[in-house]
Design a protein around this motif. Structure first.
Motif, PDB file in Angstrom:
ATOM      1  N   THR A 176     -15.750  30.215  45.205  1.00 31.43           N
ATOM      2  CA  THR A 176     -14.911  30.092  46.523  1.00 31.43           C
ATOM      3  C   THR A 176     -15.093  31.561  47.252  1.00 31.43           C
ATOM      4  OG1 THR A 176     -12.704  29.820  47.375  1.00 31.43           O
ATOM      5  CG2 THR A 176     -12.747  30.727  45.181  1.00 31.43           C
ATOM      6  N   LYS A 177     -14.900  31.219  48.654  1.00 31.42           N
ATOM      7  CA  LYS A 177     -14.900  32.750  49.471  1.00 31.42           C
ATOM      8  C   LYS A 177     -13.444  32.840  49.927  1.00 31.42           C
ATOM      9  CE  LYS A 177     -19.458  33.246  49.010  1.00 31.42           C
ATOM     10  NZ  LYS A 177     -19.764  33.556  47.830  1.00 31.42           N
ATOM     11  N   GLU A 178     -12.577  32.004  49.599  1.00 28.80           N
ATOM     12  CA  GLU A 178     -11.153  32.065  49.942  1.00 28.80           C
ATOM     13  C   GLU A 178     -10.495  33.295  49.484  1.00 28.80           C
ATOM     14  OE1 GLU A 178      -7.450  28.582  50.099  1.00 28.80           O
ATOM     15  OE2 GLU A 178      -8.402  29.099  48.250  1.00 28.80           O
ATOM     16  N   THR A 179      -9.677  33.576  50.645  1.00 25.58           N
ATOM     17  CA  THR A 179      -9.088  35.101  50.107  1.00 25.58           C
ATOM     18  C   THR A 179      -7.472  34.697  49.730  1.00 25.58           C
ATOM     19  OG1 THR A 179      -7.929  35.302  52.317  1.00 25.58           O
ATOM     20  CG2 THR A 179     -10.090  36.349  52.235  1.00 25.58           C
ATOM     21  N   ALA A 192      -4.711  35.745  50.872  1.00 23.61           N
ATOM     22  CA  ALA A 192      -4.034  35.309  51.903  1.00 23.61           C
ATOM     23  C   ALA A 192      -4.003  33.942  52.606  1.00 23.61           C
ATOM     24  CB  ALA A 192      -4.306  36.322  53.175  1.00 23.61           C
ATOM     25  N   GLU A 193      -5.409  33.320  52.659  1.00 27.40           N
ATOM     26  CA  GLU A 193      -5.668  32.028  52.828  1.00 27.40           C
ATOM     27  C   GLU A 193      -5.001  31.040  51.798  1.00 27.40           C
ATOM     28  OE1 GLU A 193      -9.900  32.768  55.014  1.00 27.40           O
ATOM     29  OE2 GLU A 193      -9.834  32.250  52.956  1.00 27.40           O
ATOM     30  N   TYR A 194      -5.338  31.492  50.577  1.00 31.61           N
ATOM     31  CA  TYR A 194      -4.655  30.557  49.525  1.00 31.61           C
ATOM     32  C   TYR A 194      -3.023  30.626  49.478  1.00 31.61           C
ATOM     33  CZ  TYR A 194      -2.698  29.461  45.054  1.00 31.61           C
ATOM     34  OH  TYR A 194      -2.216  28.611  44.014  1.00 31.61           O
ATOM     35  N   ASP A 231      -1.248  30.703  52.399  1.00 31.79           N
ATOM     36  CA  ASP A 231      -0.953  30.018  53.342  1.00 31.79           C
ATOM     37  C   ASP A 231      -1.113  28.533  53.084  1.00 31.79           C
ATOM     38  OD1 ASP A 231      -0.287  32.141  55.014  1.00 31.79           O
ATOM     39  OD2 ASP A 231      -2.234  32.438  55.981  1.00 31.79           O
ATOM     40  N   ARG A 232      -2.272  28.311  52.491  1.00 29.47           N
ATOM     41  CA  ARG A 232      -2.562  26.815  52.081  1.00 29.47           C
ATOM     42  C   ARG A 232      -1.380  26.340  51.219  1.00 29.47           C
ATOM     43  NH1 ARG A 232      -5.406  24.730  47.887  1.00 29.47           N
ATOM     44  NH2 ARG A 232      -6.302  27.039  47.209  1.00 29.47           N
ATOM     45  N   ASP A 282       4.277  36.773  54.583  1.00 29.89           N
ATOM     46  CA  ASP A 282       4.129  37.664  55.609  1.00 29.89           C
ATOM     47  C   ASP A 282       4.089  39.057  55.571  1.00 29.89           C
ATOM     48  OD1 ASP A 282       3.383  35.340  57.141  1.00 29.89           O
ATOM     49  OD2 ASP A 282       5.287  34.945  58.134  1.00 29.89           O
ATOM     50  N   GLN A 337       1.259  40.262  53.417  1.00 31.13           N
ATOM     51  CA  GLN A 337       0.006  40.324  54.102  1.00 31.13           C
ATOM     52  C   GLN A 337      -0.153  41.481  55.183  1.00 31.13           C
ATOM     53  OE1 GLN A 337      -0.734  36.237  55.757  1.00 31.13           O
ATOM     54  NE2 GLN A 337      -0.883  35.522  53.606  1.00 31.13           N
TER      55      GLN A 337
END
Length: 166
Positions: free
Chosen positions: A98-101, A103-105, A107-108, A129, A132
């Motif tokens: 995975t290339k997910e950061t 922060a992206e995780y 949020d998801r 928030d 991040q």
């Protein structure tokens, strides 16, 4: 056993050559170079280059090939062990490519939590928030440990640099 390979390579370079066997010169007048990689003749020596692995994982979405690679291992066995560990994680359902950061995780994760009460949801969002956007404090050197101080430090010296009495 993992499906993939281990190989040895280095960062040695040589000049790029044109069709006539002459070095290709860049705009600054220096010859362009290329890495020898696994074609380096010095790789036969035990202490030259490092070991790498790649693992063939099942194709990803859209049929895209997935071949995680990693290098820097001192021995072929270390590379094989790391490749086996990655393979085992992938077979256990972990997305190792995975290339997910983070922060992206986060949020998801927050978006799919539908069971949270309004106040809890707001608190989680606020926390995410702040994480991040939180500026990191500059790194400050730690104070020296008493064991790190040279043995003669703290001894008063006279004008000639010799230990003195006062």
């Amino acid at each position: 056993m993992f499906d993939g390979s281990t190989y040895k390579r280095c960062k040695c370079t040589e000049p790029k050559l044109d069709a006539d066997g002459q070095p290709i010169i860049d705009a600054n007048g220096k010859p362009k170079v290329r890495e020898l990689g696994s074609a380096c003749p010095l790789l036969k020596k035990r202490d030259h280059g490092t070991w790498y692995y790649y693992v063939k994982l099942p194709d990803g979405p859209g049929g895209k090939r997935r071949r995680p690679r990693k290098g820097g291992f001192l021995t072929q066995n270390q590379a094989k062990e790391a490749a086996q560990k990655l393979w085992d994680q992938a077979q256990g359902g972990i997305d190792v490519d995975t290339k997910e950061t983070v922060a992206e995780y986060l949020d998801r994760w927050h978006a799919k939590r539908v069971d949270l009460k309004r106040k809890t949801r707001f608190g989680y969002r606020d926390f995410i928030d702040r994480i991040q956007t939180c500026p990191r404090p500059p790194r400050t050197p730690r104070p020296p440990h008493p064991g790190d101080v040279p043995a003669d430090m703290g001894i008063q010296r006279d004008q000639e640099g010799q230990p003195g009495s006062g």
